[in-house]
Design an enzyme around this catalytic site. Structure first.
Site, mmCIF file in Angstrom:
data_model
loop_
_atom_site.group_PDB
_atom_site.id
_atom_site.type_symbol
_atom_site.label_atom_id
_atom_site.label_comp_id
_atom_site.label_asym_id
_atom_site.label_seq_id
_atom_site.Cartn_x
_atom_site.Cartn_y
_atom_site.Cartn_z
ATOM 1 N N ARG A 191 -28.376 51.435 -12.878
ATOM 2 C CA ARG A 191 -28.769 50.105 -12.397
ATOM 3 C C ARG A 191 -29.363 49.284 -13.542
ATOM 4 O O ARG A 191 -29.108 48.090 -13.650
ATOM 5 C CB ARG A 191 -29.780 50.233 -11.249
ATOM 6 N N ARG B 272 -27.257 37.800 -9.449
ATOM 7 C CA ARG B 272 -27.411 38.811 -10.493
ATOM 8 C C ARG B 272 -26.369 38.679 -11.587
ATOM 9 O O ARG B 272 -26.464 39.385 -12.593
ATOM 10 C CB ARG B 272 -27.272 40.198 -9.878
ATOM 11 N N LYS C 268 -39.795 42.348 -7.192
ATOM 12 C CA LYS C 268 -39.256 41.108 -6.608
ATOM 13 C C LYS C 268 -39.465 41.094 -5.093
ATOM 14 O O LYS C 268 -39.876 40.087 -4.533
ATOM 15 C CB LYS C 268 -37.736 40.989 -6.850
ATOM 16 N N ARG D 217 -34.491 56.394 -1.468
ATOM 17 C CA ARG D 217 -33.195 55.714 -1.480
ATOM 18 C C ARG D 217 -32.247 56.455 -2.421
ATOM 19 O O ARG D 217 -32.652 56.899 -3.485
ATOM 20 C CB ARG D 217 -33.379 54.282 -1.992
ATOM 21 N N ARG E 202 -40.641 56.222 -5.783
ATOM 22 C CA ARG E 202 -40.684 55.375 -4.589
ATOM 23 C C ARG E 202 -40.152 56.120 -3.355
ATOM 24 O O ARG E 202 -39.120 56.770 -3.403
ATOM 25 C CB ARG E 202 -39.834 54.125 -4.837
HETATM 26 P P1 AMP Z 1 -31.865 45.792 -4.490
HETATM 27 O O1 AMP Z 1 -32.594 46.278 -3.283
HETATM 28 O O2 AMP Z 1 -31.969 44.303 -4.684
HETATM 29 O O3 AMP Z 1 -32.207 46.569 -5.745
HETATM 30 O O4 AMP Z 1 -30.302 46.056 -4.208
HETATM 31 C C1 AMP Z 1 -29.829 47.363 -3.949
HETATM 32 C C2 AMP Z 1 -28.354 47.446 -4.271
HETATM 33 O O5 AMP Z 1 -27.611 46.504 -3.476
HETATM 34 C C3 AMP Z 1 -27.989 47.110 -5.718
HETATM 35 O O6 AMP Z 1 -28.143 48.215 -6.590
HETATM 36 C C4 AMP Z 1 -26.525 46.705 -5.550
HETATM 37 O O7 AMP Z 1 -25.690 47.841 -5.376
HETATM 38 C C5 AMP Z 1 -26.545 45.951 -4.229
HETATM 39 N N1 AMP Z 1 -26.838 44.509 -4.437
HETATM 40 C C6 AMP Z 1 -27.910 43.819 -3.989
HETATM 41 N N2 AMP Z 1 -27.846 42.536 -4.387
HETATM 42 C C7 AMP Z 1 -26.710 42.411 -5.105
HETATM 43 C C8 AMP Z 1 -26.108 41.354 -5.819
HETATM 44 N N3 AMP Z 1 -26.679 40.134 -5.867
HETATM 45 N N4 AMP Z 1 -24.943 41.600 -6.463
HETATM 46 C C9 AMP Z 1 -24.361 42.806 -6.419
HETATM 47 N N5 AMP Z 1 -24.885 43.870 -5.799
HETATM 48 C C10 AMP Z 1 -26.062 43.680 -5.133
#
Ligand code: AMP
Length: 220
Positions: free
Chosen positions: A171, A88, A13, A160, A127
């Site tokens: 996740r 989400r 994404k 990360r 990654r």
């Molecule tokens: P991402 O980089 O989009 O995978 O986001 C990393 C982490 O940030 C996720 O595993 C969540 O802990 C938090 N996070 C990001 N976006 C959201 C969201 N829309 N709702 C809840 N947690 C989020």
């Protein structure tokens, strides 16, 4: 054009949103990036988000909804944008719709990037990123030239905390539990499109543009 990209963690994404920003002028808004920056700077938001993020759990809906509402209520809100990693959950989708309706900028399309779980585990566990310039690598698919040092700036690469295998599995579990509500929400609005997320980023991007233009996926 106003888009939201849905998909499991590691489905690409962020990469596709970046390409949409570069080639189509959409402003890339990533809740993950906003939260990671808050954690790095140890702001009050970051302190709330940190434990959830490290365990691969979702940050509470109110917190992320607040971030997005603030972004769109500001005078300098973007007119054309791509949301990456938000919404989400169904309550997030409802909160998003309501703030976007309030400011007269409803979503045009919501695109689901589909990638199988095993591919996600492979992608994410390898990654690595550069904490200085943000460059992204993959061991073994796209390694840096010198072991675990950034090709661009020489900084030691990092993994990360939420890209460790136990966090990835968590996740994915959370993703599969909450996705159906979001899909249903946008399917009812007739905005949902599905895209195969396997392949090279540029090839996926070509299919994505075609999909957005036609509303129909290209055959692979
Ligand atoms: P991402 O980089 O989009 O995978 O986001 C990393 C982490 O940030 C996720 O595993 C969540 O802990 C938090 N996070 C990001 N976006 C959201 C969201 N829309 N709702 C809840 N947690 C989020």
């Amino acid at each position: 054009m106003r888009l939201a990209l849905l998909g499991p963690p590691g489905s690409g994404k962020g990469t596709q949103a970046q390409l949409l920003q570069e080639h189509c002028g959409l402003v890339h808004i990533s809740t993950g990036d906003i939260l990671r920056e808050a954690v790095r700077q140890r702001t009050p938001l970051g302190e709330v988000a940190r434990p959830y993020m490290e365990q691969g759990r979702y940050v509470p809906d109110d917190v992320v909804n607040g971030i997005i509402a603030d972004r769109f209520r500001r005078e300098d809100r973007p007119q054309h944008f791509v949301l990456d990693g938000y919404p989400r959950t169904r309550p997030q989708a409802e909160a998003l719709d309501s703030v976007l309706t309030e400011v007269g900028l409803p979503l045009d399309r919501v695109i689901l990037l589909e990638v199988p779980d095993e591919e996600i585990v492979q992608r994410l566990s390898g990654r690595r990123s550069c904490p200085r310039c943000g460059a992204i690598y993959h061991i073994p698919r796209h390694p840096p030239q010198r072991d675990e040092l950034c090709d661009r700036c020489g900084t030691a690469l990092v993994q990360r905390a939420d890209d460790r295998e136990d966090a990835i599995r968590e996740r994915l579990r959370v993703y599969h539990a909450t996705l159906p509500g979001v899909l249903e929400h946008y399917r009812q609005q007739g905005k949902l499109l599905v895209l195969n997320g396997l392949g090279e980023p540029q090839a996926i991007f070509a299919r994505l543009r075609q999909l957005v233009a036609n509303g129909q996926p290209l055959n692979d």
